[in-house]
Design a protein around this motif. Structure first.
Motif, mmCIF file in Angstrom:
data_model
loop_
_atom_site.group_PDB
_atom_site.id
_atom_site.type_symbol
_atom_site.label_atom_id
_atom_site.label_comp_id
_atom_site.label_asym_id
_atom_site.label_seq_id
_atom_site.Cartn_x
_atom_site.Cartn_y
_atom_site.Cartn_z
ATOM 1 N N LEU A 76 12.593 -7.681 -4.814
ATOM 2 C CA LEU A 76 14.230 -8.274 -5.026
ATOM 3 C C LEU A 76 15.062 -8.038 -4.125
ATOM 4 N N GLY A 77 14.573 -7.541 -3.011
ATOM 5 C CA GLY A 77 15.533 -7.333 -2.057
ATOM 6 C C GLY A 77 16.691 -6.497 -2.200
ATOM 7 N N VAL A 78 16.524 -5.306 -3.180
ATOM 8 C CA VAL A 78 17.368 -4.418 -3.425
ATOM 9 C C VAL A 78 17.204 -3.167 -2.494
ATOM 10 N N PRO A 79 18.238 -2.813 -1.511
ATOM 11 C CA PRO A 79 17.904 -1.604 -0.983
ATOM 12 C C PRO A 79 17.830 -0.284 -1.571
ATOM 13 N N PRO A 80 17.103 0.601 -1.211
ATOM 14 C CA PRO A 80 17.157 1.969 -2.129
ATOM 15 C C PRO A 80 18.319 2.658 -2.138
ATOM 16 N N ALA B 243 11.420 7.762 0.867
ATOM 17 C CA ALA B 243 9.874 6.960 1.087
ATOM 18 C C ALA B 243 10.075 6.750 2.509
ATOM 19 N N VAL B 244 8.761 6.608 3.088
ATOM 20 C CA VAL B 244 8.692 6.285 4.746
ATOM 21 C C VAL B 244 8.100 4.870 4.930
ATOM 22 N N LEU C 172 0.918 -1.131 -0.168
ATOM 23 C CA LEU C 172 -0.098 0.068 0.137
ATOM 24 C C LEU C 172 0.935 1.280 -0.132
ATOM 25 N N TRP C 173 0.718 1.896 -0.982
ATOM 26 C CA TRP C 173 1.688 3.303 -1.260
ATOM 27 C C TRP C 173 0.828 4.308 -0.968
ATOM 28 N N THR C 174 1.156 5.054 0.139
ATOM 29 C CA THR C 174 0.178 6.132 0.627
ATOM 30 C C THR C 174 0.820 7.592 0.174
ATOM 31 N N PRO C 175 -0.107 8.482 -0.012
ATOM 32 C CA PRO C 175 0.409 9.932 -0.315
ATOM 33 C C PRO C 175 0.862 10.989 0.897
ATOM 34 N N ALA D 225 9.230 2.949 -7.620
ATOM 35 C CA ALA D 225 10.071 1.990 -8.095
ATOM 36 C C ALA D 225 11.071 1.363 -7.137
ATOM 37 N N ALA D 226 11.592 2.204 -6.380
ATOM 38 C CA ALA D 226 12.417 1.641 -5.527
ATOM 39 C C ALA D 226 11.996 0.710 -4.510
ATOM 40 N N ASP D 227 10.567 1.031 -4.112
ATOM 41 C CA ASP D 227 10.145 0.050 -2.978
ATOM 42 C C ASP D 227 9.787 -1.356 -3.720
#
Length: 389
Positions: free
Chosen positions: A365-369, A376-377, A147-150, A357-359
């Motif tokens: 994929l387990g790739v840290p931002p 992002a929070v 869930l991506w919130t604004p 995209a980073a999330d």
């Protein structure tokens, strides 16, 4: 590295505008392959080749061709068509946006097929379950895996509904990305000049919600107030087809169209409409998106509703909920320079798509931002955003 197959779901013009920034953030990335899916829920004459060209989008990869119908019919038809599409080419992630019937339909299909679902613009709540959009929001957020919130209020709504915090990431407002994507075109548009509004103070009006336009009494009250306001400040009113139909049915069209200082015009595409909003002294609306855009732009907004699913536009922005009777006093406040200036909410900066995209990479994929994407929070890591620290 695994290459994810991601479906981006859109149902109509506003959905494509929200999807476009994310498409560009993900397109040609080595770690994913996109399928742009148009459910066809709404016919929109503005969905022309020029519209896709403005958004720098290719034609949809898949068109489900659902068409219009009742809420139940649309939802069922989208489910039938999208289930078949997933059976033929199964994605690894389904991204739905907003709160239309296609949003909840594709979320239902994906969940039953055990395909992860992400909801962009999650957590918005008006508190009014008479609104079909509110039901769609509630169901979609219950089903979604991501869930991506604004905004913080959206985080709080999800927490109150029992959504595990690890599912939630606050990424910002995707419509601000859309505005910035189109900003050059908006700045170059000549709509103000065409309407004779350059270098003049004016207000923009939009009305389409049933509570305002589907009954004679509220619509008559609004028409009378708008005519009175136009004496003080020129108004331009792009009229929604539903609103025009009711204005004519209730015998109000000629009264409105012939009012001095009030320009009644045909509906506008996003670029021309936003060129009007950007130059406006204020807006009068019952739309959701305009509340966000005016807060970003610092323009006073009078919202003709009793509730809003975007309360941050009130607590931090330039938006206020008003009744028809409160329009003139609010106009006096604005003209006197006493309207709150507001501020841009955190993460409403045009970089929401990059954070999304980073999330995805982090979660699937387990790739840290990278450092630039780390604003992002993740709510699980910052529970104070939920107001329960």
């Amino acid at each position: 590295m695994q290459r994810l197959r991601i479906d981006l779901i859109a149902a109509a013009r506003p959905n494509f505008m929200k999807v476009a920034p994310l498409f560009h953030a993900l397109h040609e990335q080595s770690w994913c392959r996109l399928r742009l899916v148009h459910t066809g829920q709404h016919y929109d004459e503005n969905m022309s080749e020029a519209f896709f060209r403005d958004l720098k989008l290719p034609p949809p990869d898949l068109h489900l061709g659902v068409g219009s119908g009742s809420h139940a019919k649309q939802t069922a038809n989208v489910m039938l068509a999208y289930e078949e599409a997933c059976a033929a080419d199964r994605p690894d992630l389904v991204v739905v946006v907003g709160d239309v019937n296609s949003t909840v339909a594709c979320a239902l299909v994906s969940t039953k097929l055990h395909i992860p679902v992400a909801h962009l613009e999650a957590g918005l709540r008006s508190g009014d379950r008479r609104m079909p959009e509110e039901i769609n929001r509630l169901v979609t957020d219950t089903l979604a895996d991501i869930l991506w919130t604004p905004s913080p209020d959206a985080d709080e709504h999800l927490a109150a509904e029992g959504v595990p915090p690890e599912k939630i990431t606050r990424v910002g407002n995707i419509m601000i990305d859309s505005y910035e994507l189109m900003r050059e075109r908006i700045d170059a548009a000549g709509e103000r000049r065409r309407l004779g509004l350059e270098n003049r103070a004016y207000a923009v009006v939009t009305l389409h919600r049933p509570s305002n336009v589907d009954a004679a009494a509220p619509l008559t009250a609004l028409v009378n107030q708008l005519i009175r306001m136009a004496v003080r400040l020129p108004l331009v009113f792009p009229v929604h087809p539903r609103t025009r139909k009711n204005l004519e049915a209730f015998g109000l069209w000629s009264k409105l169209a012939n009012a001095p200082n009030l320009q009644v015009i045909e509906p506008l595409g996003y670029v021309d409409f936003m060129s009007l909003v950007c130059g406006a002294h204020l807006t009068i609306t019952d739309s959701g998106g305009i509340q966000e855009e005016t807060t970003y732009l610092g323009i006073p907004c009078l919202t003709l509703r009793t509730t809003t699913e975007r309360p941050i536009t009130i607590t931090e922005g330039t938006n206020r909920l008003v009744t028809a009777a409160e329009l003139l006093p609010a106009l006096d406040e604005i003209l006197a320079g006493r309207w709150p200036r507001g501020r841009k909410p955190q993460l409403w900066d045009g970089h929401t798509a990059a954070r999304v995209a980073a999330d995805i990479r982090r979660r699937l994929l387990g790739v840290p931002p990278r450092v630039a994407e780390a604003t992002a929070v993740p709510v699980a890591a910052n529970r104070r955003t939920l107001g329960n620290a």
